[in-house]
Design a protein around this motif. Structure first.
Motif, PDB file in Angstrom:
ATOM      1  N   ALA A  83      19.168  47.427 -39.608  1.00  0.00           N
ATOM      2  CA  ALA A  83      18.328  48.309 -38.560  1.00  0.00           C
ATOM      3  C   ALA A  83      19.422  49.218 -38.082  1.00  0.00           C
ATOM      4  CB  ALA A  83      18.327  47.139 -37.372  1.00  0.00           C
ATOM      5  N   VAL A  84      18.899  50.626 -37.312  1.00  0.00           N
ATOM      6  CA  VAL A  84      19.669  50.961 -36.138  1.00  0.00           C
ATOM      7  C   VAL A  84      18.914  51.439 -34.963  1.00  0.00           C
ATOM      8  CG1 VAL A  84      21.047  52.163 -38.333  1.00  0.00           C
ATOM      9  CG2 VAL A  84      18.895  53.434 -37.427  1.00  0.00           C
ATOM     10  N   PHE A  85      19.665  51.382 -33.740  1.00  0.00           N
ATOM     11  CA  PHE A  85      19.335  52.064 -32.868  1.00  0.00           C
ATOM     12  C   PHE A  85      19.498  52.679 -32.283  1.00  0.00           C
ATOM     13  CE2 PHE A  85      19.528  47.256 -33.890  1.00  0.00           C
ATOM     14  CZ  PHE A  85      18.872  46.583 -33.331  1.00  0.00           C
ATOM     15  N   GLY A  86      19.232  53.348 -30.881  1.00  0.00           N
ATOM     16  CA  GLY A  86      19.078  54.870 -30.762  1.00  0.00           C
ATOM     17  C   GLY A  86      18.170  55.529 -29.549  1.00  0.00           C
ATOM     18  N   LEU A  87      18.743  56.675 -28.747  1.00  0.00           N
ATOM     19  CA  LEU A  87      18.387  57.510 -27.889  1.00  0.00           C
ATOM     20  C   LEU A  87      18.102  58.749 -28.334  1.00  0.00           C
ATOM     21  CD1 LEU A  87      18.482  55.451 -24.883  1.00  0.00           C
ATOM     22  CD2 LEU A  87      16.670  55.756 -26.177  1.00  0.00           C
ATOM     23  N   PRO A  88      17.188  59.399 -29.221  1.00  0.00           N
ATOM     24  CA  PRO A  88      17.102  60.541 -29.974  1.00  0.00           C
ATOM     25  C   PRO A  88      16.272  61.592 -29.026  1.00  0.00           C
ATOM     26  CG  PRO A  88      15.823  59.037 -31.008  1.00  0.00           C
ATOM     27  CD  PRO A  88      16.100  58.638 -30.715  1.00  0.00           C
ATOM     28  N   ARG A 123      21.546  48.049 -21.147  1.00  0.00           N
ATOM     29  CA  ARG A 123      21.071  46.286 -21.849  1.00  0.00           C
ATOM     30  C   ARG A 123      21.589  46.148 -23.124  1.00  0.00           C
ATOM     31  NH1 ARG A 123      18.203  44.458 -17.877  1.00  0.00           N
ATOM     32  NH2 ARG A 123      16.725  42.640 -19.425  1.00  0.00           N
ATOM     33  N   LEU A 124      22.081  46.945 -23.652  1.00  0.00           N
ATOM     34  CA  LEU A 124      21.939  46.471 -25.258  1.00  0.00           C
ATOM     35  C   LEU A 124      24.011  47.014 -25.373  1.00  0.00           C
ATOM     36  CD1 LEU A 124      19.027  47.616 -27.251  1.00  0.00           C
ATOM     37  CD2 LEU A 124      19.637  45.219 -26.737  1.00  0.00           C
ATOM     38  N   VAL A 125      24.777  48.028 -24.699  1.00  0.00           N
ATOM     39  CA  VAL A 125      26.141  48.222 -25.063  1.00  0.00           C
ATOM     40  C   VAL A 125      26.643  48.927 -23.534  1.00  0.00           C
ATOM     41  CG1 VAL A 125      24.956  49.384 -27.539  1.00  0.00           C
ATOM     42  CG2 VAL A 125      25.624  50.522 -25.165  1.00  0.00           C
ATOM     43  N   PRO A 126      27.687  47.884 -23.277  1.00  0.00           N
ATOM     44  CA  PRO A 126      28.639  48.933 -22.723  1.00  0.00           C
ATOM     45  C   PRO A 126      28.393  50.105 -22.126  1.00  0.00           C
ATOM     46  CG  PRO A 126      29.921  48.037 -24.591  1.00  0.00           C
ATOM     47  CD  PRO A 126      28.840  48.339 -24.431  1.00  0.00           C
ATOM     48  N   GLN A 127      28.553  50.346 -20.833  1.00  0.00           N
ATOM     49  CA  GLN A 127      28.479  51.884 -19.912  1.00  0.00           C
ATOM     50  C   GLN A 127      28.758  52.959 -20.605  1.00  0.00           C
ATOM     51  OE1 GLN A 127      26.362  53.195 -17.443  1.00  0.00           O
ATOM     52  NE2 GLN A 127      25.235  51.379 -17.365  1.00  0.00           N
ATOM     53  N   HIS A 128      29.872  52.841 -20.924  1.00  0.00           N
ATOM     54  CA  HIS A 128      30.348  54.251 -21.534  1.00  0.00           C
ATOM     55  C   HIS A 128      29.869  54.125 -22.814  1.00  0.00           C
ATOM     56  CE1 HIS A 128      33.408  53.816 -18.524  1.00  0.00           C
ATOM     57  NE2 HIS A 128      33.725  54.884 -18.899  1.00  0.00           N
ATOM     58  N   LEU A 129      30.089  53.001 -23.810  1.00  0.00           N
ATOM     59  CA  LEU A 129      28.891  53.762 -25.083  1.00  0.00           C
ATOM     60  C   LEU A 129      27.938  54.621 -25.020  1.00  0.00           C
ATOM     61  CD1 LEU A 129      29.146  53.814 -27.964  1.00  0.00           C
ATOM     62  CD2 LEU A 129      28.599  50.786 -27.934  1.00  0.00           C
ATOM     63  N   MET A 130      26.687  53.237 -24.067  1.00  0.00           N
ATOM     64  CA  MET A 130      25.991  53.940 -23.579  1.00  0.00           C
ATOM     65  C   MET A 130      25.346  55.527 -23.693  1.00  0.00           C
ATOM     66  SD  MET A 130      23.715  55.626 -20.850  1.00  0.00           S
ATOM     67  CE  MET A 130      24.351  54.655 -19.606  1.00  0.00           C
ATOM     68  N   ARG A 131      26.774  55.732 -22.736  1.00  0.00           N
ATOM     69  CA  ARG A 131      26.487  57.031 -22.764  1.00  0.00           C
ATOM     70  C   ARG A 131      26.260  58.404 -23.639  1.00  0.00           C
ATOM     71  NH1 ARG A 131      27.949  58.312 -16.673  1.00  0.00           N
ATOM     72  NH2 ARG A 131      26.818  56.387 -15.197  1.00  0.00           N
ATOM     73  N   VAL A 132      27.972  58.002 -24.378  1.00  0.00           N
ATOM     74  CA  VAL A 132      28.040  58.544 -25.293  1.00  0.00           C
ATOM     75  C   VAL A 132      27.115  58.415 -26.638  1.00  0.00           C
ATOM     76  CG1 VAL A 132      29.004  58.896 -28.089  1.00  0.00           C
ATOM     77  CG2 VAL A 132      30.483  58.195 -25.292  1.00  0.00           C
ATOM     78  N   LEU A 167      26.253  46.112 -32.257  1.00  0.00           N
ATOM     79  CA  LEU A 167      25.079  45.600 -31.718  1.00  0.00           C
ATOM     80  C   LEU A 167      25.771  43.610 -31.084  1.00  0.00           C
ATOM     81  CD1 LEU A 167      22.077  47.394 -30.717  1.00  0.00           C
ATOM     82  CD2 LEU A 167      23.886  47.305 -29.734  1.00  0.00           C
ATOM     83  N   HIS A 168      25.447  43.509 -32.666  1.00  0.00           N
ATOM     84  CA  HIS A 168      25.705  41.651 -32.227  1.00  0.00           C
ATOM     85  C   HIS A 168      27.489  41.695 -32.099  1.00  0.00           C
ATOM     86  CE1 HIS A 168      27.286  37.859 -35.409  1.00  0.00           C
ATOM     87  NE2 HIS A 168      26.260  37.464 -34.560  1.00  0.00           N
ATOM     88  N   ARG A 169      27.991  42.198 -32.448  1.00  0.00           N
ATOM     89  CA  ARG A 169      29.762  42.156 -32.057  1.00  0.00           C
ATOM     90  C   ARG A 169      29.334  42.824 -30.331  1.00  0.00           C
ATOM     91  NH1 ARG A 169      31.445  45.472 -36.509  1.00  0.00           N
ATOM     92  NH2 ARG A 169      31.308  47.600 -35.693  1.00  0.00           N
ATOM     93  N   HIS A 170      28.502  43.015 -30.310  1.00  0.00           N
ATOM     94  CA  HIS A 170      28.559  43.159 -28.059  1.00  0.00           C
ATOM     95  C   HIS A 170      27.967  41.924 -27.761  1.00  0.00           C
ATOM     96  CE1 HIS A 170      30.437  47.353 -27.719  1.00  0.00           C
ATOM     97  NE2 HIS A 170      29.433  47.349 -29.106  1.00  0.00           N
ATOM     98  N   GLY A 171      27.023  41.413 -28.258  1.00  0.00           N
ATOM     99  CA  GLY A 171      26.907  40.335 -28.128  1.00  0.00           C
ATOM    100  C   GLY A 171      25.165  40.251 -27.722  1.00  0.00           C
ATOM    101  N   SER A 172      24.322  41.557 -27.862  1.00  0.00           N
ATOM    102  CA  SER A 172      23.178  41.948 -27.684  1.00  0.00           C
ATOM    103  C   SER A 172      22.031  41.538 -28.688  1.00  0.00           C
ATOM    104  CB  SER A 172      22.872  43.287 -26.932  1.00  0.00           C
ATOM    105  OG  SER A 172      23.391  44.268 -28.190  1.00  0.00           O
ATOM    106  N   VAL A 173      22.845  41.592 -30.131  1.00  0.00           N
ATOM    107  CA  VAL A 173      21.716  40.774 -31.295  1.00  0.00           C
ATOM    108  C   VAL A 173      22.458  40.084 -31.218  1.00  0.00           C
ATOM    109  CG1 VAL A 173      21.226  40.843 -33.304  1.00  0.00           C
ATOM    110  CG2 VAL A 173      21.022  43.495 -32.013  1.00  0.00           C
ATOM    111  N   TRP A 174      20.947  38.537 -31.493  1.00  0.00           N
ATOM    112  CA  TRP A 174      21.244  37.428 -31.234  1.00  0.00           C
ATOM    113  C   TRP A 174      22.168  37.089 -32.964  1.00  0.00           C
ATOM    114  CZ3 TRP A 174      23.000  32.698 -29.519  1.00  0.00           C
ATOM    115  CH2 TRP A 174      22.405  31.264 -30.648  1.00  0.00           C
TER     116      TRP A 174
END
Length: 256
Positions: free
Chosen positions: A125-130, A145-154, A167-174
């Motif tokens: 699985a991969v997640f993104g906003l193209p 809601r899935l990643v920290p702010q600066h990562l979200m911006r990049v 995302l699992h390392r960030h805690g947003s994927v169980w």
């Protein structure tokens, strides 16, 4: 092309999306998804909903070709409203929603997953906003809601994707599992949630939403205003006009 609901075990409803070839939903598809999630959440026998999809990927966002076939802003308005309804239905669902994600989760898929209560993902699985590559804006609310702010911006500015393992390392994927174990893993988590008292789990969902620091409905609606502005100015359509050409070129390169 369907959105179906099943009840594989007591207390659990599974809402399944199947829009070949890549689960890029037309406007009506988003409304159908919203209706299915709402209906499952209001069923007194349901205590948890699993949101999943058939095919190579979980969700590829909005059907760009549907918008390009239309004259005027009507198709964009319909897509905006449909996405808003579907994302809100997941967030406002009276019981917890577990998203089971395989393959690609892009654009509107991130909107759904970002509003879910829990995410179980397959290893591929991969997640993104193209969105910037498709002449649109939006769903930064949900990516945040899935990643920290600066990562979200990049990720947003570059249209890059992030893996389920990240995302699992960030805690947003169980949980991250092999694809063949995805449905079982999602239903196992849903079953654990569904073992709770139905009335109390509904109170818990309402309480947790009530302490959310961001109003996701208002935040996403604000983003949609800029999508509409980009379309009115001609920027959105100019970029979308190149979308099919780029996809065809990528397909040719893969098969050469």
């Amino acid at each position: 092309m369907t959105v179906s609901t099943s009840a594989p075990e007591e207390g659990v409803a599974v809402v399944m999306v199947d829009f070949p070839p890549v689960n890029a939903l037309p406007a009506q598809g988003w409304y159908d998804l919203a209706a299915a999630v709402r209906a499952a959440g209001t069923d007194p026998k349901v205590r948890c909903v699993v949101l999943t999809a058939v095919g190579r990927g979980f969700n590829a966002g909005v059907d760009i070709k549907e918008m390009q076939r239309a004259d005027g802003p009507g198709a964009l308005i319909a897509a905006n409203r449909g996405c808003f309804e579907a994302f809100a239905a997941v967030y406002d669902c009276q019981v917890p929603v577990v998203a089971a994600v395989q393959g690609f989760c892009l654009g509107g898929g991130v909107g759904l997953v970002g509003n879910a209560d829990a995410v179980v993902a397959s290893e591929d699985a991969v997640f993104g906003l193209p969105e910037l590559d498709r002449g649109a804006l939006g769903a930064a609310t949900h990516l945040a809601r899935l990643v920290p702010q600066h990562l979200m911006r990049v990720l947003y500015y570059t249209s890059r994707t992030v893996t389920a393992q990240e995302l699992h390392r960030h805690g947003s994927v169980w949980q991250v599992v092999p694809r063949e174990q995805l449905q079982d893993a999602a239903r196992q988590l849903a079953g654990e949630i569904a073992a709770k008292d139905g009335e109390l789990i509904r109170l818990a969902k309402a309480a947790i939403n009530g302490i959310d620091p961001v109003d996701v409905r208002r935040s996403y609606r604000f983003e949609q205003g800029f999508t509409f502005e980009a379309d009115l100015s001609g920027i959105g359509r100019r970029i979308r006009d190149t979308f099919g050409t780029k996809e065809e070129r990528r397909s040719a390169e893969r098969h050469s």
